[in-house]
Design an enzyme around this catalytic site. Structure first.
Site, PDB file in Angstrom:
ATOM      1  N   TYR A  92       0.835  -1.213   0.000  1.00  0.00           N
ATOM      2  CA  TYR A  92       0.000   0.000   0.000  1.00  0.00           C
ATOM      3  C   TYR A  92       0.861   1.251   0.000  1.00  0.00           C
ATOM      4  CZ  TYR A  92       0.685   0.946   5.066  1.00  0.00           C
ATOM      5  OH  TYR A  92       1.210   1.252   6.307  1.00  0.00           O
ATOM      6  N   CYS A  93       0.269   2.325  -0.521  1.00  0.00           N
ATOM      7  CA  CYS A  93       0.869   3.654  -0.454  1.00  0.00           C
ATOM      8  C   CYS A  93      -0.181   4.602   0.121  1.00  0.00           C
ATOM      9  CB  CYS A  93       1.399   4.108  -1.814  1.00  0.00           C
ATOM     10  SG  CYS A  93       0.161   4.173  -3.144  1.00  0.00           S
ATOM     11  N   TRP A  94      -0.128   5.882  -0.250  1.00  0.00           N
ATOM     12  CA  TRP A  94      -1.043   6.862   0.353  1.00  0.00           C
ATOM     13  C   TRP A  94      -2.508   6.597  -0.004  1.00  0.00           C
ATOM     14  CZ3 TRP A  94      -2.326  10.003   3.927  1.00  0.00           C
ATOM     15  CH2 TRP A  94      -3.263  11.010   3.717  1.00  0.00           C
ATOM     16  N   TYR A 120      -3.419   3.812   2.317  1.00  0.00           N
ATOM     17  CA  TYR A 120      -3.479   4.226   3.720  1.00  0.00           C
ATOM     18  C   TYR A 120      -4.754   4.999   4.028  1.00  0.00           C
ATOM     19  CZ  TYR A 120      -2.696   7.025   7.885  1.00  0.00           C
ATOM     20  OH  TYR A 120      -2.860   7.641   9.100  1.00  0.00           O
TER      21      TYR A 120
END
Length: 367
Positions: free
Chosen positions: A92-94, A121
């Site tokens: 995952y990222c932002w 996130y």
């Protein structure tokens, strides 16, 4: 290529959760148990972002892609070098964008069964915010009240040691909750990180058993407690008024704030922050005690002139159960904290709540 995005409810199905955001983003907050494997460093993200705004999105994407590719290659040679063929990471990222997509594509090309977290996130953060609203009212609380220096935190830890459920908000916030309450060399977490820790703690409690917690103001240092929790604490019908002699409170304050007493110049700076509350003349008296090394006299003065009046003015007066609080005599410096905690557990049990009692007196040999 189908990235096969998955929802947050599938996070437990994976061997590892990989956070590919920058170290600064990760430090601010992250999914519990995630490991930080950034595809852009803090500095690289700034470079790409600045280029996107000041030059062109195309140039930013080209330069960013090269940075991401190099970083992923480095991680494959180091962090992921020993992962087995059947390894299943969740990435995952932002917000479930290109950073996590790039890592997910590369891992699937290698043969690992990587998946990308839908929404990144931000999806997790929304779930935390929802939980902060929903979880507190599901629990029954027993609120410990009492003046500063009453050893409520020590009592809370003793209760946990005796098998009770205890919510230590000051430990989660890494702050003792007063103007002088900053812990030495321990920075407070970010608000988001605190929220994550609080949700994890609340979820671990058994709703069929009461949770002991100290009465707190809405703010603990830089941290703000969620309104749902504050409402739940204000609405509790069971409060315990922890009573401790002034002498014992001074002893405890000197222990807990010893780091300030041992750093007089820093302590002086902290005391000067109290001038708007107490006036220059009063604070000058305290500074004189500090300069003279009269630590006990200074501690007693702070209790009687600063902490006790602040306690009387505080939001603790809004606790619904405070008028009928159970009085409990406590000796925070005694050796029999476990015994005293057991006495309070008996006192606050369904059978014991019909009457009031005090903790057994600690013998002089125990103190």
């Amino acid at each position: 290529m189908n990235l096969q995005r998955v929802g947050l409810d599938s996070a437990g199905d994976f061997d590892d959760i990989i956070d590919v955001r920058t170290p600064l983003e990760f430090a601010d907050d992250h999914i519990p148990g995630a490991i930080n494997v950034p595809v852009l460093s803090n500095e690289e993200r700034v470079i790409v972002g600045t280029m996107y705004k000041q030059e062109s999105p195309f140039d930013a994407s080209r330069v960013g892609a090269a940075m991401v590719a190099r970083n992923i290659a480095a991680h494959l040679d180091t962090t992921f070098a020993d992962r087995p063929r059947n390894w299943r990471p969740l990435i995952y990222c932002w917000r479930g964008g290109m950073r996590s997509a790039s890592m997910t594509v590369m891992m699937n090309m290698i043969g690992w069964r990587a998946r990308q977290l839908e929404g990144g996130y931000k999806t997790y953060r929304r779930e935390v915010v929802t939980a902060l609203e929903a979880l507190p009212p599901t629990l029954e609380y027993i609120v410990l009240t009492g003046h500063t220096g009453s050893g409520k935190t020590r009592l809370l830890h003793a209760l946990a040691g005796a098998g009770a459920q205890a919510l230590d908000l000051e430990a989660l916030a890494r702050h003792r909750g007063s103007l002088l309450g900053a812990m030495p060399d321990v920075p407070q977490p970010s608000q988001k990180s605190f929220d994550t820790s609080l949700v994890g703690t609340l979820r671990a409690f058994d709703p069929k058993r009461p949770v002991f917690v100290e009465a707190e103001s809405r703010r603990i240092g830089l941290i703000t407690l969620p309104e749902s929790l504050m409402s739940s604490l204000r609405g509790t019908t069971t409060c315990v008024e922890v009573n401790v002699s002034l002498e014992e409170r001074v002893d405890l304050l000197m222990q807990e704030y010893g780091h300030l007493l041992m750093a007089p110049e820093h302590f002086r700076t902290q005391l000067l922050r109290l001038v708007p509350l107490h006036g220059r003349a009063v604070v000058d008296q305290w500074l004189t005690l500090l300069d003279a090394g009269q630590q006990r006299e200074l501690s007693e003065a702070l209790i009687t002139r600063h902490y006790d009046p602040a306690y009387s003015r505080s939001s603790r007066k809004m606790l619904h159960g405070l008028a009928k609080a159970i009085p409990f005599e406590f000796h925070p410096g005694a050796q029999d904290l476990h015994t005293q905690a057991q006495a309070l557990l008996a006192l606050t049990s369904p059978a014991g709540r019909s009457g009031c009692a005090t903790a057994p007196q600690a013998s002089s040999g125990d103190r």
